[in-house]
Structure formats: structure tokens, C-alpha cells
Design a protein around this motif. Structure first.
Motif, PDB file in Angstrom:
ATOM      1  N   VAL A   6     -27.982  18.924 -35.838  1.00 30.19           N
ATOM      2  CA  VAL A   6     -27.754  19.866 -34.741  1.00 30.19           C
ATOM      3  C   VAL A   6     -27.752  19.141 -33.400  1.00 30.19           C
ATOM      4  O   VAL A   6     -28.648  18.345 -33.104  1.00 30.19           O
ATOM      5  N   ASN A   7     -26.733  19.437 -32.594  1.00 28.44           N
ATOM      6  CA  ASN A   7     -26.729  19.003 -31.195  1.00 28.44           C
ATOM      7  C   ASN A   7     -27.312  20.151 -30.378  1.00 28.44           C
ATOM      8  O   ASN A   7     -26.615  21.103 -30.024  1.00 28.44           O
ATOM      9  N   ASP A   8     -28.608  20.073 -30.088  1.00 31.81           N
ATOM     10  CA  ASP A   8     -29.330  21.172 -29.448  1.00 31.81           C
ATOM     11  C   ASP A   8     -29.145  21.089 -27.937  1.00 31.81           C
ATOM     12  O   ASP A   8     -30.057  20.744 -27.192  1.00 31.81           O
ATOM     13  N   ASN A   9     -27.927  21.421 -27.507  1.00 25.63           N
ATOM     14  CA  ASN A   9     -27.546  21.244 -26.105  1.00 25.63           C
ATOM     15  C   ASN A   9     -26.904  22.526 -25.579  1.00 25.63           C
ATOM     16  O   ASN A   9     -25.706  22.578 -25.310  1.00 25.63           O
ATOM     17  N   PRO A  10     -27.699  23.597 -25.444  1.00 25.46           N
ATOM     18  CA  PRO A  10     -27.124  24.883 -25.032  1.00 25.46           C
ATOM     19  C   PRO A  10     -26.587  24.839 -23.610  1.00 25.46           C
ATOM     20  O   PRO A  10     -27.125  24.146 -22.742  1.00 25.46           O
ATOM     21  N   GLU A  11     -25.510  25.577 -23.401  1.00 25.65           N
ATOM     22  CA  GLU A  11     -24.951  25.690 -22.057  1.00 25.65           C
ATOM     23  C   GLU A  11     -25.776  26.681 -21.249  1.00 25.65           C
ATOM     24  O   GLU A  11     -26.139  27.759 -21.735  1.00 25.65           O
ATOM     25  N   VAL A  12     -26.097  26.312 -20.022  1.00 22.71           N
ATOM     26  CA  VAL A  12     -26.835  27.193 -19.119  1.00 22.71           C
ATOM     27  C   VAL A  12     -25.877  27.627 -18.020  1.00 22.71           C
ATOM     28  O   VAL A  12     -25.392  26.800 -17.239  1.00 22.71           O
ATOM     29  N   LEU A  13     -25.576  28.926 -17.980  1.00 23.45           N
ATOM     30  CA  LEU A  13     -24.612  29.432 -17.012  1.00 23.45           C
ATOM     31  C   LEU A  13     -25.059  29.139 -15.587  1.00 23.45           C
ATOM     32  O   LEU A  13     -26.227  29.318 -15.228  1.00 23.45           O
ATOM     33  N   GLY A  14     -24.116  28.635 -14.790  1.00 25.92           N
ATOM     34  CA  GLY A  14     -24.400  28.339 -13.396  1.00 25.92           C
ATOM     35  C   GLY A  14     -25.085  27.011 -13.170  1.00 25.92           C
ATOM     36  O   GLY A  14     -25.379  26.651 -12.025  1.00 25.92           O
ATOM     37  N   GLN A  15     -25.338  26.274 -14.253  1.00 25.24           N
ATOM     38  CA  GLN A  15     -26.027  24.985 -14.126  1.00 25.24           C
ATOM     39  C   GLN A  15     -25.119  23.867 -14.617  1.00 25.24           C
ATOM     40  O   GLN A  15     -24.537  23.950 -15.698  1.00 25.24           O
ATOM     41  N   VAL A  30     -24.748  24.577 -28.879  1.00 26.76           N
ATOM     42  CA  VAL A  30     -25.643  24.231 -29.984  1.00 26.76           C
ATOM     43  C   VAL A  30     -24.782  24.195 -31.247  1.00 26.76           C
ATOM     44  O   VAL A  30     -24.565  25.216 -31.905  1.00 26.76           O
ATOM     45  N   ILE A  31     -24.274  23.015 -31.564  1.00 22.81           N
ATOM     46  CA  ILE A  31     -23.312  22.832 -32.649  1.00 22.81           C
ATOM     47  C   ILE A  31     -24.023  22.191 -33.830  1.00 22.81           C
ATOM     48  O   ILE A  31     -24.737  21.199 -33.674  1.00 22.81           O
ATOM     49  N   ALA A  32     -23.840  22.768 -35.015  1.00 19.51           N
ATOM     50  CA  ALA A  32     -24.548  22.307 -36.207  1.00 19.51           C
ATOM     51  C   ALA A  32     -23.556  21.837 -37.268  1.00 19.51           C
ATOM     52  O   ALA A  32     -22.506  22.459 -37.478  1.00 19.51           O
TER      53      ALA A  32
END
Length: 320
Positions: A169-178, A307-309
Motif C-alpha cells: 500500500v502507498n499510504d499517501n492520501p490526498e488532502v484537499l487544499g494542501q 491510497v493505492i493498494a
């Protein structure tokens, strides 16, 4: 006298044209390029040059992104001057190439009037190999427990790859506005030449990743916004789009079965044929190197977002 002068003029023109054609011929074909800046690491690019009725045309694959056509090219004093277009508004890039020996190029890159990196090219290999008659039994590339056999590359100080619940898992969530810091990619420590790959992936809506074969040819995972089909789920990035009407179907598990022999690739997604033994002209953007004759690793993109698995990653190779 006039006839002799006219004949001499025609002969001279013909000789010049023949010499120019011979000069151009040295540069035609596909070239695996290595660009070496004054500081920093060398990086790969690729170019193909063709003669279309006396006009030199071509395609160039930059370090990242999609290939694009060259603006033009001409021979000047034994050098081939290739206009690659604008790097940014007002700054043109050109290559000045020489061919010191058969199958090799050297040169420099210029940006505007400034001299930039040095260039070295090798004639791209044909990689024309028959389909193997027998393959080994599939074996796992990921053990489902930890990152044994894999290592982060690129932005390793921001590595987000973890083994979790049997998934990579690439645990790299997108944070809106960041604005997100680029995270690491991850590659196998083992290298491969020809193979059959099975891999399953779950990419969220809006996610963006890629599976690189031999570290050079990207199978697009996720989306780049839907503007270009060749940049969407299941494409061979920028070369071949998925089948007409194919949907991204993100946010659920999907499987890919890939066969790569030489530079010909066949891809099935969930049992549906996406690419049927198509030729890979050259490396795609983001390639690790341009050494196409050499075996290379698999690498998974993690430097975008989502978050791509991945799971159930297995490999078969030709039986000796």
C-alpha cells in the motif's frame, strides 16, 4: 561554355544533396539517450528520427510526461540540430548531435543561448525475440507480510509504502487544499527480461500511479483527469490508450495480466484484452534508465497521490 557551366552547377548541387543525405542517414532511427547535467544524476530520454521525403521528422520522450513531435531538424557542418520546442514560454530547447561512430551519438543540449547537459545516445536495440514455448510456474514477488524484495526509490525520505493485510500500500492520501510532498516510488530488488506478470490493484477515484516494466515502460494506473485516453487506466502511457469505451472503474480491485517479450507487450485487464502484442517504441516518461537491452526491475509509482493498494503480484519467466 554555358552548357559546361550549367552541367557543373547541376553536378555540384547533386553532390551536395547526396552528401547531405548521407549525413542525415547517420542520425535516423531510434536512439536511447542519456542526459548528463553539470550537477545531479544522469537521466534517460529517447528520440526517433525519420526522413519523410527529405524532411527530418521525429518524436522525443522527455524525462517525464508524454512524448511529443520534434519541431524540426537540419544538418549543419556535420552536426544534426534538433529543435525540441519550448521547455517553458520563451525558452527553446535544441540538441546539437554528432555521430562519432556507427550506432552512437554525442552532443549537447541548449536552452535558449545557454549550453546545458551533455548527451550520449546508443541505437535502440530491436529486441526482436520469439515467444517462449514454456514458462516457469508463477512465483510471488510480494510476500504479503513486509517489504522483502522491494526498496523505495526517488523521494525515499518521504516513503509511504507499507505492507498491510496482505497488500502493498502507498499510504499517501490526498488532502484537499494542501500541496502534497512527492512520496517515494518502490521497485523490486530483482531484475527481469521477458516475463508474464499478474498483479491486482485498487486505485481510488482521482488516484494516480503506474506499473513500470523493466523500470522503463509504464502501464498507467488511475487517472490524469480524463483529457487524454492514453493517460488513463490501462494505457501504455502516452503510446497506446485502453480500448475504446473502456471505463476507469476506480475504487475497486482489478487485475492485470501482462506478457512482455522483447519490446512487444500484451495486456489483459480482468480477462479483457487491452493491448495485443503491440510494440513499445521506446521508454515512457519516468523511466529509470534508457538501457533497453538490459533487464530491469518492476517499479510502482508512489510519487503522485492516493491510497493505492497492490496484491497477488506473481511472475513467470521463460524456462531455460
Amino acid at each position: 561554355m554555358r552548357m559546361k557551366t550549367l552541367f557543373a552547377s547541376i553536378l555540384a548541387t547533386a553532390l551536395i544533396s547526396t552528401a547531405a543525405a548521407q549525413d542525415v542517414k547517420e542520425f535516423l532511427g531510434r536512439w536511447d539517450m542519456t542526459v548528463t547535467p553539470a550537477t545531479g544524476k544522469p537521466y534517460p530520454q529517447w528520440i526517433e528520427l525519420t526522413d519523410n521525403g527529405g524532411k527530418i521528422e521525429g518524436k522525443v520522450q522527455p524525462r517525464g510526461g508524454a512524448w511529443h513531435p520534434i519541431v524540426g531538424a537540419h544538418v549543419d557542418s556535420g552536426k544534426l540540430i534538433v529543435d525540441l520546442g519550448e521547455a517553458r514560454p520563451g525558452t527553446d530547447i535544441s540538441w546539437e548531435l554528432t555521430s562519432p561512430s556507427a550506432g552512437k551519438l554525442t552532443g549537447i543540449e541548449k536552452r535558449g543561448g545557454d549550453t546545458g547537459p551533455t548527451l550520449a545516445g546508443m541505437k535502440a536495440p530491436s529486441l526482436d525475440r520469439p515467444m517462449p514455448k514454456k514458462w516457469t510456474k508463477p512465483r510471488p514477488l510480494f510476500n504479503g507480510k513486509d517489504l522483502t524484495g522491494w526498496e523505495p526509490i526517488g523521494n525515499v525520505e518521504n516513503n509511504k509504502w507499507v505492507a498491510r493485510n496482505g497488500e502493498l500500500v502507498n499510504d499517501n492520501p490526498e488532502v484537499l487544499g494542501q500541496k502534497m510532498r512527492p512520496a517515494a516510488n518502490i521497485m523490486t530488488t530483482e531484475k527481469f527480461q521477458d516475463f508474464k506478470l499478474h498483479i491486482e490493484v485498487n486505485c481510488p477515484e482521482g488516484g494516480n500511479s503506474g506499473i513500470y516494466m523493466r523500470g522503463r515502460y509504464e502501464l498507467q494506473i488511475g487517472t490524469e483527469g480524463g483529457k487524454l485516453p492514453s493517460h488513463e487506466m490501462g494505457a501504455i502511457y502516452s503510446w497506446y490508450p485502453p480500448p475504446a469505451g473502456a471505463e476507469n472503474n476506480l475504487g475497486k480491485w482489478t487485475s492485470y495480466d501482462v506478457t512482455l517479450v522483447g519490446r512487444h507487450i500484451t495486456v489483459y485487464r480482468d480477462g479483457k484484452l487491452y493491448h495485443d502484442n503491440v510494440e513499445l517504441p521506446g521508454p515512457t516518461g519516468g523511466a529509470l534508465d534508457s538501457n533497453e537491452a538490459e533487464p530491469g526491475p518492476f517499479y510502482l509509482q508512489g510519487d503522485h497521490h492516493g491510497v493505492i493498494a497492490y496484491r497477488n503480484i506473481t511472475i513467470s519467466v521463460p524456462k531455460k
